[in-house]
Design an enzyme around this catalytic site. Structure first.
Site, PDB file in Angstrom:
ATOM      1  N   GLU A  95       0.665  -1.191   0.097  1.00  9.06           N
ATOM      2  CA  GLU A  95       0.104  -0.058  -0.131  1.00  9.06           C
ATOM      3  C   GLU A  95       0.771   1.391   0.059  1.00  9.06           C
ATOM      4  OE1 GLU A  95       1.164  -1.022   3.010  1.00  9.06           O
ATOM      5  OE2 GLU A  95      -0.070  -0.608   4.435  1.00  9.06           O
ATOM      6  N   VAL A  96       2.204   1.423   0.518  1.00 11.91           N
ATOM      7  CA  VAL A  96       2.786   2.588   0.780  1.00 11.91           C
ATOM      8  C   VAL A  96       4.257   2.103   0.834  1.00 11.91           C
ATOM      9  CG1 VAL A  96       2.297   2.519   3.342  1.00 11.91           C
ATOM     10  CG2 VAL A  96       3.286   4.477   2.133  1.00 11.91           C
ATOM     11  N   ASP A  98       7.445   3.831   2.682  1.00 13.15           N
ATOM     12  CA  ASP A  98       7.786   4.744   3.572  1.00 13.15           C
ATOM     13  C   ASP A  98       9.334   4.748   3.502  1.00 13.15           C
ATOM     14  OD1 ASP A  98       7.640   6.496   5.559  1.00 13.15           O
ATOM     15  OD2 ASP A  98       7.030   4.895   7.155  1.00 13.15           O
ATOM     16  N   ARG A 100      11.087   2.299   2.418  1.00 12.28           N
ATOM     17  CA  ARG A 100      11.426   1.164   1.479  1.00 12.28           C
ATOM     18  C   ARG A 100      12.050  -0.062   1.959  1.00 12.28           C
ATOM     19  NH1 ARG A 100      13.265   4.368  -3.692  1.00 12.28           N
ATOM     20  NH2 ARG A 100      11.054   4.864  -3.578  1.00 12.28           N
ATOM     21  N   THR A 101      12.114  -0.241   3.384  1.00  8.34           N
ATOM     22  CA  THR A 101      12.610  -1.194   4.117  1.00  8.34           C
ATOM     23  C   THR A 101      11.858  -2.725   3.601  1.00  8.34           C
ATOM     24  OG1 THR A 101      13.084   0.153   5.938  1.00  8.34           O
ATOM     25  CG2 THR A 101      13.493  -2.340   5.964  1.00  8.34           C
ATOM     26  N   PRO A 155      -8.599   3.609   4.338  1.00  4.16           N
ATOM     27  CA  PRO A 155     -10.325   3.376   4.558  1.00  4.16           C
ATOM     28  C   PRO A 155     -10.310   2.106   5.623  1.00  4.16           C
ATOM     29  CG  PRO A 155     -10.108   3.709   2.210  1.00  4.16           C
ATOM     30  CD  PRO A 155      -8.800   4.008   2.921  1.00  4.16           C
TER      31      PRO A 155
HETATM   32  P1  5GP Z   1       8.363   0.554   4.884  1.00  2.00           P
HETATM   33  O1  5GP Z   1       8.852   1.643   5.995  1.00  2.00           O
HETATM   34  O2  5GP Z   1       9.078  -0.637   4.936  1.00  2.00           O
HETATM   35  O3  5GP Z   1       8.281   1.468   3.622  1.00  2.00           O
HETATM   36  O4  5GP Z   1       6.884   0.437   5.233  1.00  2.00           O
HETATM   37  C1  5GP Z   1       6.771  -0.433   6.122  1.00  2.00           C
HETATM   38  C2  5GP Z   1       5.116  -0.755   6.315  1.00  2.00           C
HETATM   39  O5  5GP Z   1       4.874   0.373   7.296  1.00  2.00           O
HETATM   40  C3  5GP Z   1       4.201  -0.326   5.285  1.00  2.00           C
HETATM   41  O6  5GP Z   1       3.969  -1.499   4.575  1.00  2.00           O
HETATM   42  C4  5GP Z   1       2.894   0.180   5.945  1.00  2.00           C
HETATM   43  O7  5GP Z   1       2.190  -1.184   6.379  1.00  2.00           O
HETATM   44  C5  5GP Z   1       3.281   0.656   7.167  1.00  2.00           C
HETATM   45  N1  5GP Z   1       3.252   2.181   6.986  1.00  2.00           N
HETATM   46  C6  5GP Z   1       4.342   3.095   6.820  1.00  2.00           C
HETATM   47  N2  5GP Z   1       3.616   4.279   6.554  1.00  2.00           N
HETATM   48  C7  5GP Z   1       2.312   4.148   6.855  1.00  2.00           C
HETATM   49  C8  5GP Z   1       1.355   5.112   6.747  1.00  2.00           C
HETATM   50  O8  5GP Z   1       1.584   6.349   6.428  1.00  2.00           O
HETATM   51  N3  5GP Z   1      -0.103   4.565   6.848  1.00  2.00           N
HETATM   52  C9  5GP Z   1      -0.086   3.109   6.998  1.00  2.00           C
HETATM   53  N4  5GP Z   1      -1.402   2.921   7.252  1.00  2.00           N
HETATM   54  N5  5GP Z   1       0.839   2.294   6.994  1.00  2.00           N
HETATM   55  C10 5GP Z   1       2.198   2.880   7.039  1.00  2.00           C
END
Ligand code: 5GP
Length: 159
Positions: A95-96, A98, A100-101, A155
């Site tokens: 979904e997102v 963030d 990128r980990t 949502p």
């Molecule tokens: P990463 O830091 O690895 O890119 O993101 C890890 C996970 O953190 C994402 O897959 C998501 O489930 C959760 N996450 C990060 N940012 C958000 C956000 O703004 N909203 C929601 N709902 N989840 C987030």
């Protein structure tokens, strides 16, 4: 941190837009990263009519604190990899993006245990911020909407 609350309609249009770009690469299979990628992957399947596989990673603990090491909670078995991944164009959906980990670890795990022809990575939202990891250069990256470092309340997160 600012909060944004996209509606299902907003997400529907972003998914449609992403799918139009993704279709050009003709993916054979969709890999949803559980749990955030499940609903977006299902929405994408309406446009990209291919099977969905599921993998899982956990980066945050039950107190919503980022863990030191990401945990793989679900993966693909060897038979599934042979049938759906080796030699195929694979679309990974979350979904997102963030830090990128999660995307990084998913791609690296996939490369460790399989030989996909192409890897496409797609997300509904990409936060424009300093990332902790980089995707390898051969990965085709297709983000939906680029946003700031806001917290997205999806949502499906609302109760
Ligand atoms: P990463 O830091 O690895 O890119 O993101 C890890 C996970 O953190 C994402 O897959 C998501 O489930 C959760 N996450 C990060 N940012 C958000 C956000 O703004 N909203 C929601 N709902 N989840 C987030």
């Amino acid at each position: 941190m600012e909060k944004i609350s996209p509606s299902y309609d907003d997400i529907h249009y972003i998914v449609k837009d992403i799918s139009n770009k993704v279709i050009e690469f003709n993916p054979d299979v969709i890999i949803a990263i559980s749990g955030g990628g499940l609903i977006p992957a299902r929405m994408m399947r309406t446009h990209i009519q291919k099977p969905i596989l599921t993998v899982g990673f956990q980066l945050y603990d039950k107190n919503d604190t980022m863990m030191e090491n990401i945990k793989k909670t679900q993966w693909l078995d060897d038979e599934i990899i042979k049938q759906f991944v080796d030699g195929k164009t694979v679309l990974i959906v979350d979904e997102v993006d963030d830090t990128r980990t999660t995307l990084y670890h998913c791609v690296e795990e996939l490369k460790k245990c399989s030989t996909p022809k192409n890897i496409i990575v797609s997300v509904i939202h990409n936060k424009l911020k300093l990332k902790k990891k980089l995707l390898s250069e051969d990965v085709i990256y297709i983000p939906g909407k680029e946003i700031g470092d806001d917290w997205i309340l999806y949502p499906w997160d609302c109760n």
